[in-house]
Design a protein around this motif. Structure first.
Motif, mmCIF file in Angstrom:
data_model
loop_
_atom_site.group_PDB
_atom_site.id
_atom_site.type_symbol
_atom_site.label_atom_id
_atom_site.label_comp_id
_atom_site.label_asym_id
_atom_site.label_seq_id
_atom_site.Cartn_x
_atom_site.Cartn_y
_atom_site.Cartn_z
ATOM 1 N N SER A 20 0.823 -1.201 0.000
ATOM 2 C CA SER A 20 0.000 0.000 0.000
ATOM 3 C C SER A 20 0.860 1.256 0.000
ATOM 4 N N GLY A 21 1.924 1.253 0.796
ATOM 5 C CA GLY A 21 2.795 2.418 0.872
ATOM 6 C C GLY A 21 3.626 2.621 -0.376
ATOM 7 N N VAL A 22 4.240 1.555 -0.864
ATOM 8 C CA VAL A 22 5.129 1.672 -2.026
ATOM 9 C C VAL A 22 4.363 2.135 -3.266
ATOM 10 N N THR A 23 3.154 1.625 -3.468
ATOM 11 C CA THR A 23 2.385 2.005 -4.661
ATOM 12 C C THR A 23 1.848 3.428 -4.593
ATOM 13 N N LYS A 24 1.927 4.060 -3.416
ATOM 14 C CA LYS A 24 1.503 5.467 -3.291
ATOM 15 C C LYS A 24 2.657 6.440 -3.476
ATOM 16 N N LEU A 25 3.882 5.961 -3.456
ATOM 17 C CA LEU A 25 5.035 6.862 -3.572
ATOM 18 C C LEU A 25 4.971 7.641 -4.885
ATOM 19 N N GLY A 26 5.206 8.953 -4.798
ATOM 20 C CA GLY A 26 5.151 9.800 -5.978
ATOM 21 C C GLY A 26 3.745 10.162 -6.411
ATOM 22 N N ARG A 27 2.749 9.842 -5.583
ATOM 23 C CA ARG A 27 1.347 10.131 -5.922
ATOM 24 C C ARG A 27 0.704 11.002 -4.840
#
Length: 352
Positions: A20-27
């Motif tokens: 959940s955290g990694v896929t939100k990086l840069g967003r």
């Protein structure tokens, strides 16, 4: 129960936090918009908070994997509290029938929140409650693994593989079908799905009209009308006779609608004279004016029948009407999907 089997649960739950955290990086922009749409209190949804949220989730995931003893238990209870708050926000959105993009799994998320999303979070919440209560022991994952026997390793590997497969399937289905419970299904009335993105609509446009707006051969604009402030009817087909029109459907008591409404001035500037933006609602003129005073001029009313024939119920929503009497793109539901549609239209216009 076998220690190897017990240790699988916190490992899988920690992996979900990490994903959940990694896929939100840069967003950060999408995360901030999702927080507004979900109704997160103003003090807890600023740009800085949105930028930190992914790292908080990564920290929870790593903490659950590496911290021992009391620190492991503390991380588990923090996870419980986080999920209680998030699940409550999701449940409120679903009960209100709003089309909201929760950005729960960042780039892997694309659909609106629905009952499947609530169920997914409830399962994760239940898992963390079991871990925090001591089902998997209180020594931590590392300490548990260090004491494994051969049988423990076998149990751990087999169950971990099974749980990972189950979680991946659940997350994939939740992302693909979350909108079903919120009225964001396929738009049979319009002949296109609610998930039709800008890439499949405006940005995939072929030639452009004289105004520079994309021309797309889509389904015919259905027979329906919207009313102006004087209660004079305007057929949908008449709105885009001279230039393409992006119709935004909102309602006063809709948090994500307010997100969309705030973007309208910028979108009008970006699209310029090539594409008109019309705001429509099923609410009364008084209710609309109280909620969106800056958008009263040119607003259209009596939108419910038009929404029905276009094939959707939730708001916010958007439909791009072409000058060739066809639905060029949409319906799109949710603030993020609408923003993507505008981006696609702008890109298609720039490409000529």
């Amino acid at each position: 129960m076998n220690p190897g089997a017990l240790t699988v649960l916190p490992v899988v739950l920690a992996a979900v936090w990490l994903a959940s955290g990694v896929t939100k990086l840069g967003r950060s922009r999408q995360t901030s918009a999702a927080m507004v749409a979900l109704g997160v209190p103003r003090l807890l949804r600023g740009p800085l908070v949105a930028a930190v949220v992914p790292w908080d989730e990564i920290a929870l995931g790593l903490g659950a994997l590496v911290l021992p003893g009391a620190a492991f238990v503390a991380v588990s209870w923090l996870s419980v509290l986080f999920l209680v708050a998030l699940t409550g926000l999701l449940l409120r959105v679903v009960l209100r029938g709003e089309a909201v993009d929760c950005n729960c799994f960042g780039v892997l998320s694309s659909a609106s929140v629905g009952w499947r999303t609530v169920a997914r979070n409830a399962v994760l919440l239940g898992g963390w409650v079991l871990v925090a209560a001591g089902l998997a022991g209180s020594r931590g994952v590392g300490a548990s693994i260090s004491g494994f026997t051969g049988d423990d390793v076998t149990w751990f590997v087999v169950l971990l593989a099974a749980m990972v497969a189950l979680v991946l399937t659940w997350v994939r289905q939740g992302s693909a079908g979350a909108g079903a419970g919120a009225g964001a299904g396929t738009s049979a009335g319009a002949g296109t799905s609610a998930g039709t993105g800008a890439g499949a609509g405006a940005s995939a446009a072929g030639p452009s009209s004289e105004s520079g707006a994309p021309v797309v051969a889509g389904p015919e604009i259905p027979d329906a009308q919207l009313l102006d402030a004087e209660m004079v009817g305007h057929p949908l087909r008449s709105l885009s006779v001279q230039r393409a029109v992006l119709v935004l459907f909102v309602k006063p008591d809709c948090t994500p609608c307010r997100v969309v409404a705030a973007e309208v001035p910028e979108w009008r500037h970006r699209l310029g004279p090539s594409v008109d933006i019309v705001v429509a609602t099923a609410a009364s003129a008084r209710e609309f004016a109280e909620a969106y005073p800056a958008l009263v001029e040119g607003a259209l009313f009596g939108a419910k029948p038009a929404m029905a024939v276009l094939g959707f119920e939730g708001t916010p929503a958007a439909v791009l009407l072409g000058t060739n009497a066809t639905v060029a793109a949409g319906p799109e539901l949710g603030s993020e999907a609408i923003s993507a549609l505008v981006d696609g239209i702008a890109e298609a216009m720039a490409a000529g």
